[in-house]
Scaffold this active site. Structure first.
Site, PDB file in Angstrom:
ATOM      1  N   GLU A 188       0.882  -1.163   0.000  1.00 34.34           N
ATOM      2  CA  GLU A 188       0.000   0.000   0.000  1.00 34.34           C
ATOM      3  C   GLU A 188       0.920   1.213   0.000  1.00 34.34           C
ATOM      4  OE1 GLU A 188      -1.776   2.973   0.592  1.00 34.34           O
ATOM      5  OE2 GLU A 188      -2.274   2.452   2.659  1.00 34.34           O
ATOM      6  N   CYS A 197      -2.435   9.041   2.564  1.00 32.87           N
ATOM      7  CA  CYS A 197      -2.185   8.396   1.266  1.00 32.87           C
ATOM      8  C   CYS A 197      -3.369   8.604   0.333  1.00 32.87           C
ATOM      9  CB  CYS A 197      -1.843   6.926   1.443  1.00 32.87           C
ATOM     10  SG  CYS A 197      -3.020   6.011   2.416  1.00 32.87           S
TER      11      CYS A 197
HETATM   12  P1  NDP Z   1       9.050   4.680   3.962  1.00 27.93           P
HETATM   13  O1  NDP Z   1       8.509   4.022   2.773  1.00 27.93           O
HETATM   14  O2  NDP Z   1      10.476   5.076   3.962  1.00 27.93           O
HETATM   15  O3  NDP Z   1       8.847   3.761   5.252  1.00 27.93           O
HETATM   16  C1  NDP Z   1       7.687   2.971   5.502  1.00 27.93           C
HETATM   17  C2  NDP Z   1       8.061   1.858   6.464  1.00 27.93           C
HETATM   18  O4  NDP Z   1       9.078   1.025   5.883  1.00 27.93           O
HETATM   19  C3  NDP Z   1       8.655   2.348   7.780  1.00 27.93           C
HETATM   20  O5  NDP Z   1       8.256   1.506   8.833  1.00 27.93           O
HETATM   21  C4  NDP Z   1      10.130   2.231   7.517  1.00 27.93           C
HETATM   22  O6  NDP Z   1      10.884   2.155   8.688  1.00 27.93           O
HETATM   23  C5  NDP Z   1      10.193   0.925   6.768  1.00 27.93           C
HETATM   24  N1  NDP Z   1      11.398   0.743   5.986  1.00 27.93           N
HETATM   25  C6  NDP Z   1      12.262   1.677   5.507  1.00 27.93           C
HETATM   26  N2  NDP Z   1      13.238   1.091   4.792  1.00 27.93           N
HETATM   27  C7  NDP Z   1      12.991  -0.243   4.803  1.00 27.93           C
HETATM   28  C8  NDP Z   1      13.633  -1.374   4.223  1.00 27.93           C
HETATM   29  N3  NDP Z   1      14.726  -1.257   3.484  1.00 27.93           N
HETATM   30  N4  NDP Z   1      13.095  -2.590   4.441  1.00 27.93           N
HETATM   31  C9  NDP Z   1      11.977  -2.727   5.165  1.00 27.93           C
HETATM   32  N5  NDP Z   1      11.329  -1.692   5.747  1.00 27.93           N
HETATM   33  C10 NDP Z   1      11.817  -0.462   5.570  1.00 27.93           C
HETATM   34  O7  NDP Z   1       8.149   5.877   4.257  1.00 27.93           O
HETATM   35  P2  NDP Z   1       8.486   7.135   5.116  1.00 27.93           P
HETATM   36  O8  NDP Z   1       7.848   6.911   6.419  1.00 27.93           O
HETATM   37  O9  NDP Z   1       9.920   7.500   5.142  1.00 27.93           O
HETATM   38  O10 NDP Z   1       7.741   8.233   4.219  1.00 27.93           O
HETATM   39  C11 NDP Z   1       8.284   8.578   2.956  1.00 27.93           C
HETATM   40  C12 NDP Z   1       7.209   8.721   1.924  1.00 27.93           C
HETATM   41  O11 NDP Z   1       6.367   7.579   1.906  1.00 27.93           O
HETATM   42  C13 NDP Z   1       6.263   9.871   2.164  1.00 27.93           C
HETATM   43  O12 NDP Z   1       6.756  11.007   1.590  1.00 27.93           O
HETATM   44  C14 NDP Z   1       5.026   9.424   1.472  1.00 27.93           C
HETATM   45  O13 NDP Z   1       5.108   9.787   0.125  1.00 27.93           O
HETATM   46  C15 NDP Z   1       5.068   7.941   1.561  1.00 27.93           C
HETATM   47  N6  NDP Z   1       4.173   7.423   2.573  1.00 27.93           N
HETATM   48  C16 NDP Z   1       2.998   6.888   2.184  1.00 27.93           C
HETATM   49  C17 NDP Z   1       2.145   6.405   3.119  1.00 27.93           C
HETATM   50  C18 NDP Z   1       0.865   5.809   2.753  1.00 27.93           C
HETATM   51  O14 NDP Z   1       0.009   5.671   3.598  1.00 27.93           O
HETATM   52  N7  NDP Z   1       0.680   5.413   1.521  1.00 27.93           N
HETATM   53  C19 NDP Z   1       2.456   6.442   4.532  1.00 27.93           C
HETATM   54  C20 NDP Z   1       3.724   7.015   4.842  1.00 27.93           C
HETATM   55  C21 NDP Z   1       4.542   7.468   3.881  1.00 27.93           C
HETATM   56  P3  NDP Z   1      11.500   3.508   9.281  1.00 27.93           P
HETATM   57  O15 NDP Z   1      10.337   4.409   9.578  1.00 27.93           O
HETATM   58  O16 NDP Z   1      12.170   3.027  10.488  1.00 27.93           O
HETATM   59  O17 NDP Z   1      12.408   4.064   8.216  1.00 27.93           O
END
Ligand code: NDP
Length: 490
Positions: free
Chosen positions: A235, A269
């Site tokens: 998602e 999102c």
């Molecule tokens: P990320 O995609 O970076 O992170 C989402 C989750 O994945 C977090 O729990 C993160 O951990 C984890 N994660 C990061 N790197 C890895 C990896 N290599 N392997 C497995 N898990 C990993 O989202 P962000 O929170 O940094 O947000 C960045 C962008 O994502 C936003 O600008 C937005 O565009 C989008 N976003 C979209 C959402 C939605 O609901 N569709 C929700 C949030 C963000 P950690 O937080 O510890 O890095």
């Protein structure tokens, strides 16, 4: 085993809300090992036992609603009222998942067809085992629980890696689950940074990963999952369009548009990012929008930008949009970290970052279109396809536009309303990801179909799957099939 810790901060004040271990690959492996054992116990408990415990967990969450909302407020900065709303929706979904899992997944007989006339065929959906959930920070309860509740209800154990920005909420959700299910660690949270999530995705004993976050990270998670052929539901973000048709109630549309765009500071999102307004109602709609937006205040009606790094993206989109378009409300000065005031920009070219890339801030672009068809074409010309909105008083037309919108969900004459309907599946197409959470599809997403065909009696003169088969037996079958299926209908 925890080696180091990290802090979660209140994005509005910078205060430390909590300190959590950075759980390394060993700690994640241990959690998955415990989850494997717990999954066997949870599966053996059967649907009635799981339902009772999940409904009890629901009651625990409802009893702690205010406490949890306060924690969500601290870790994300969003208003307590919005955090409470998130919990209300979560409780509704948990209730639905608990009550409907057995009905959706239990064994049923299915038709066997002509060749299987001597068979009994059954289909049921069995638990996968351990499901890994990697969650975001923007709705730290509602979004991950959309996977967790449905995965648990389908009979799986869950290891949840909350976002590093909202670990306290994730840990608390798992702690409260243990009040209802003290026997085994059926739902655990592991805290840490990206590496902790990566370790979870790489563990071959995890049978599915439910990921919510950015498209870029989804690709990295998929690459890790590919090593073990671990399936994933992704998602990711969106760039949702909001279409205002010629016969729309423009006051209601402007009101909904602002909520969809600005609530949670646009960090949704399925938030509204692009608005397409049919020429006939463009002026009255823009008047309503401009009047109403004047009373919406950052820091009061919605909170700060939770993730500091996002401010740069929002700033870049605004700077570019006001250069090529016309600012209606706000502009580059609207970014005053950690808050961003509402920004509305008209006539931004469709190929600019503010229209193409996910902004995740309280900003919208608005474009005038000839008619609803052009609005739909522009809405669909996006790499993303998560959700969207149509405002129209003509129900038939609105339904048609909604159906043709390239997205997983569309709201008509309301905004984001599909998220509150537990029986509706939630998920996107294209860069917005794949797979579904919520509803019957969301339950089946965390289960594997098991098909069983039982021969009830041998068909005389029709032993087709045997080396003793005689040519006349096959000839008889060919004649029957030709008779039944060989007539063309024009
Ligand atoms: P990320 O995609 O970076 O992170 C989402 C989750 O994945 C977090 O729990 C993160 O951990 C984890 N994660 C990061 N790197 C890895 C990896 N290599 N392997 C497995 N898990 C990993 O989202 P962000 O929170 O940094 O947000 C960045 C962008 O994502 C936003 O600008 C937005 O565009 C989008 N976003 C979209 C959402 C939605 O609901 N569709 C929700 C949030 C963000 P950690 O937080 O510890 O890095």
């Amino acid at each position: 085993m925890a080696t180091l810790t990290f802090d979660s901060l209140n994005p509005a004040t910078g205060e430390v809300v909590g300190t959590h271990p950075k759980q390394d690959a060993t700690a994640v492996r241990e959690a998955v090992g415990r989850a494997e054992e717990a999954a066997a116990w949870w599966t053996a408990l059967g649907p009635a036992g799981r339902r009772r415990r999940l409904l009890d967990y629901k009651a625990v969450l409802a009893g702690r609603l205010r406490e949890l909302a306060a924690l969500v407020h601290q870790e994300t900065g969003k208003p307590v009222g919005d955090a409470a709303l998130e919990l209300v929706l979560t409780i509704t979904h948990l209730d639905w998942a608990a009550r409907n899992a057995d009905k959706v997944l239990r064994r049923r007989r299915v038709r066997t067809g002509m060749i299987g006339v001597n068979l009994e065929a059954t289909l049921e959906y069995l638990p996968l085992g351990v499901v890994g959930v990697i969650g975001p920070w923007n709705y730290p309860v509602f979004t991950p629980m959309g996977s967790i509740a449905y995965a648990l209800a389908a009979g799986n154990a869950v290891v949840f890696k909350p976002s590093e920005l909202t670990p306290g909420v994730g840990v608390r959700l798992a702690e409260l689950f243990a009040e209802s299910v003290p026997e085994r660690p059926v739902f655990q949270a592991v805290t840490g940074l990206g590496e902790t999530g990566a370790a979870l995705a790489a563990d071959p004993r995890v049978r599915k990963i439910a990921f919510t976050g950015s498209t870029a990270t989804a690709k990295r998670v998929m690459a890790a999952c590919a090593q073990n052929l671990t399936p994933i539901v992704a998602e990711c973000g969106g760039k949702d369009a909001f279409i205002v048709d010629a016969d729309a109630d423009v006051r209601a549309a402007a009101d909904a548009c602002l909520w969809g765009a600005l609530s949670n500071a646009g960090q949704t999102c399925v938030g509204v990012e692009r608005v397409y307004v049919v020429d006939a109602v463009y002026e009255p709609f823009m008047r309503e929008l401009s009047e109403r937006v004047a009373s919406v205040k950052a820091g009061q009606d919605y909170g700060p930008i939770t993730m500091p790094g996002q401010l740069d993206i929002i700033r870049r989109h605004i700077d570019d949009a006001v250069k090529s378009g016309r600012a209606v409300t706000g502009g580059p000065g609207s970014v005053r970290a950690p808050y961003v005031d509402p920004v509305i920009v008209e006539d931004v070219p469709e190929d600019s970052p503010a229209v193409r890339e996910e902004t995740f801030g309280p900003t919208i672009t608005v474009r005038r279109t000839r008619d609803a068809r052009e609005a739909l074409e522009l809405a669909n010309a996006s790499a993303y396809g998560l959700a969207g909105t149509v405002f129209s008083r003509n129900t038939r037309r609105a339904r048609e536009l909604a159906r043709l919108m390239r997205s997983g969900m569309t709201a008509i004459n309301s905004v984001i309303s599909f998220a509150g309907v537990p029986s509706l599946p939630f998920g996107g197409v294209g860069d917005s990801g794949f797979g579904r959470i919520h509803g019957a599809d969301g339950l089946r997403e965390f289960a594997r179909p098991k098909a069983v065909a039982r021969q009830r009696f041998a068909l005389p003169g029709m032993n087709l799957t045997s080396f003793t088969r005689r040519p006349e037996e096959l000839e008889r079958l060919i004649r029957i099939v030709t008779f039944l299926h060989g007539r063309r209908k024009r």
